[in-house]
Scaffold this motif. Sequence first.
Motif, PDB file in Angstrom:
ATOM      1  N   LYS A  17       0.831  -1.212   0.000  1.00 37.73           N
ATOM      2  CA  LYS A  17       0.000   0.000   0.000  1.00 37.73           C
ATOM      3  C   LYS A  17       0.864   1.259   0.000  1.00 37.73           C
ATOM      4  O   LYS A  17       0.571   2.220  -0.711  1.00 37.73           O
ATOM      5  N   LEU A  18       1.930   1.249   0.788  1.00 36.73           N
ATOM      6  CA  LEU A  18       2.848   2.382   0.815  1.00 36.73           C
ATOM      7  C   LEU A  18       3.511   2.546  -0.558  1.00 36.73           C
ATOM      8  O   LEU A  18       3.581   3.653  -1.086  1.00 36.73           O
ATOM      9  N   ALA A  19       3.963   1.452  -1.141  1.00 34.68           N
ATOM     10  CA  ALA A  19       4.600   1.508  -2.460  1.00 34.68           C
ATOM     11  C   ALA A  19       3.627   2.018  -3.525  1.00 34.68           C
ATOM     12  O   ALA A  19       3.998   2.832  -4.381  1.00 34.68           O
ATOM     13  N   ASP A  20       2.383   1.553  -3.466  1.00 35.88           N
ATOM     14  CA  ASP A  20       1.366   2.024  -4.428  1.00 35.88           C
ATOM     15  C   ASP A  20       1.158   3.535  -4.291  1.00 35.88           C
ATOM     16  O   ASP A  20       1.043   4.247  -5.281  1.00 35.88           O
ATOM     17  N   PHE A  21       1.096   4.003  -3.053  1.00 34.50           N
ATOM     18  CA  PHE A  21       0.926   5.433  -2.790  1.00 34.50           C
ATOM     19  C   PHE A  21       2.085   6.224  -3.386  1.00 34.50           C
ATOM     20  O   PHE A  21       1.888   7.235  -4.063  1.00 34.50           O
TER      21      PHE A  21
END
Length: 104
Positions: A17-21
């Motif tokens: 999720k952090l990487a997608d953000f």
Amino acid sequence: MGRPEKPVDRTVPACAKLADFLRRRKTDADLTYEQMAEKMNGLPSKATFERAASGASVPTWDTVVAFVTATTTAQVWLMSTSDPMVRAKKLWVCARRATRAPYY
């Protein structure tokens, strides 16, 4: 145009999720990792930005701050409905918690 990015590592969902953000911010700002590193005077490096958006590990908070700072353009800032640094912090904390051994 460089080669396409590898898919985000989804082994740890909170890291993904952090990487997608981070990747979404990079795409919205229409920047390459090299341009981001140049914008930050080389610290962090292009490779550090790439690793931060891979999802394979949790980047340092300083790297996340630099990522958000580098991808904050006037247009992106004006279109944002919330503070991206607050969102980044929440995602980063969740990713850190998900990758740390529980305390007993």
